[in-house]
Design a protein around this motif. Sequence first.
Motif, PDB file in Angstrom:
ATOM      1  N   ASP A   1       0.814  -1.216   0.000  1.00  0.00           N
ATOM      2  CA  ASP A   1       0.000   0.000   0.000  1.00  0.00           C
ATOM      3  C   ASP A   1       0.852   1.274   0.000  1.00  0.00           C
ATOM      4  O   ASP A   1       0.334   2.374  -0.108  1.00  0.00           O
ATOM      5  CB  ASP A   1      -0.947   0.022   1.199  1.00  0.00           C
ATOM      6  CG  ASP A   1      -0.202   0.020   2.536  1.00  0.00           C
ATOM      7  OD1 ASP A   1       1.048   0.027   2.554  1.00  0.00           O
ATOM      8  OD2 ASP A   1      -0.892   0.003   3.570  1.00  0.00           O
ATOM      9  N   HIS A   2       2.167   1.116   0.132  1.00  0.00           N
ATOM     10  CA  HIS A   2       3.122   2.233   0.162  1.00  0.00           C
ATOM     11  C   HIS A   2       2.859   3.200   1.319  1.00  0.00           C
ATOM     12  O   HIS A   2       3.222   4.367   1.252  1.00  0.00           O
ATOM     13  CB  HIS A   2       3.148   2.995  -1.165  1.00  0.00           C
ATOM     14  CG  HIS A   2       3.582   2.153  -2.310  1.00  0.00           C
ATOM     15  ND1 HIS A   2       4.872   1.744  -2.491  1.00  0.00           N
ATOM     16  CD2 HIS A   2       2.878   1.603  -3.320  1.00  0.00           C
ATOM     17  CE1 HIS A   2       4.953   0.989  -3.563  1.00  0.00           C
ATOM     18  NE2 HIS A   2       3.751   0.886  -4.091  1.00  0.00           N
ATOM     19  N   LYS A   3       2.223   2.711   2.375  1.00  0.00           N
ATOM     20  CA  LYS A   3       1.931   3.551   3.533  1.00  0.00           C
ATOM     21  C   LYS A   3       2.598   3.034   4.797  1.00  0.00           C
ATOM     22  O   LYS A   3       3.006   3.823   5.624  1.00  0.00           O
ATOM     23  CB  LYS A   3       0.422   3.647   3.756  1.00  0.00           C
ATOM     24  CG  LYS A   3      -0.300   4.379   2.646  1.00  0.00           C
ATOM     25  CD  LYS A   3      -1.774   4.453   2.918  1.00  0.00           C
ATOM     26  CE  LYS A   3      -2.485   5.150   1.760  1.00  0.00           C
ATOM     27  NZ  LYS A   3      -3.920   5.216   1.981  1.00  0.00           N
ATOM     28  N   LYS A   4       2.693   1.737   4.937  1.00  0.00           N
ATOM     29  CA  LYS A   4       3.238   1.154   6.157  1.00  0.00           C
ATOM     30  C   LYS A   4       4.687   0.735   5.944  1.00  0.00           C
ATOM     31  O   LYS A   4       5.016   0.084   4.963  1.00  0.00           O
ATOM     32  CB  LYS A   4       2.416  -0.064   6.584  1.00  0.00           C
ATOM     33  CG  LYS A   4       1.001   0.289   6.955  1.00  0.00           C
ATOM     34  CD  LYS A   4       0.235  -0.940   7.347  1.00  0.00           C
ATOM     35  CE  LYS A   4      -1.204  -0.587   7.638  1.00  0.00           C
ATOM     36  NZ  LYS A   4      -2.021  -1.761   7.880  1.00  0.00           N
TER      37      LYS A   4
END
Length: 95
Positions: free
Chosen positions: A39-42
């Motif tokens: 998700d390229h967030k975590k």
Amino acid sequence: MGEVLVGKSSNREIPAFFVEKIGTKVRTFASPNFCYGKDHKKVKLTKSILFNITVRKLREYKKSVNLIHRRIEKTGPDVVINFYEILAGLMMSSF
């Protein structure tokens, strides 16, 4: 202001606006990088650690720490800014 030191990696570009607006020479050095999930967030901590501890990368980071140290000794900056840059943080903890 004489120069700005900025950590960079193959996965992290220095924004053009920063280079244009800073108004002085920008000197870069190799820096560790976070690895993210799909998700390229975590941040994936274990993957990030394994990615950054290869012999080749550790040699690069050692050169970076030496560069930071030399430039701080030579220029005596009034301010050191650390944008989540671990090497600069480690270097400053030794002063």
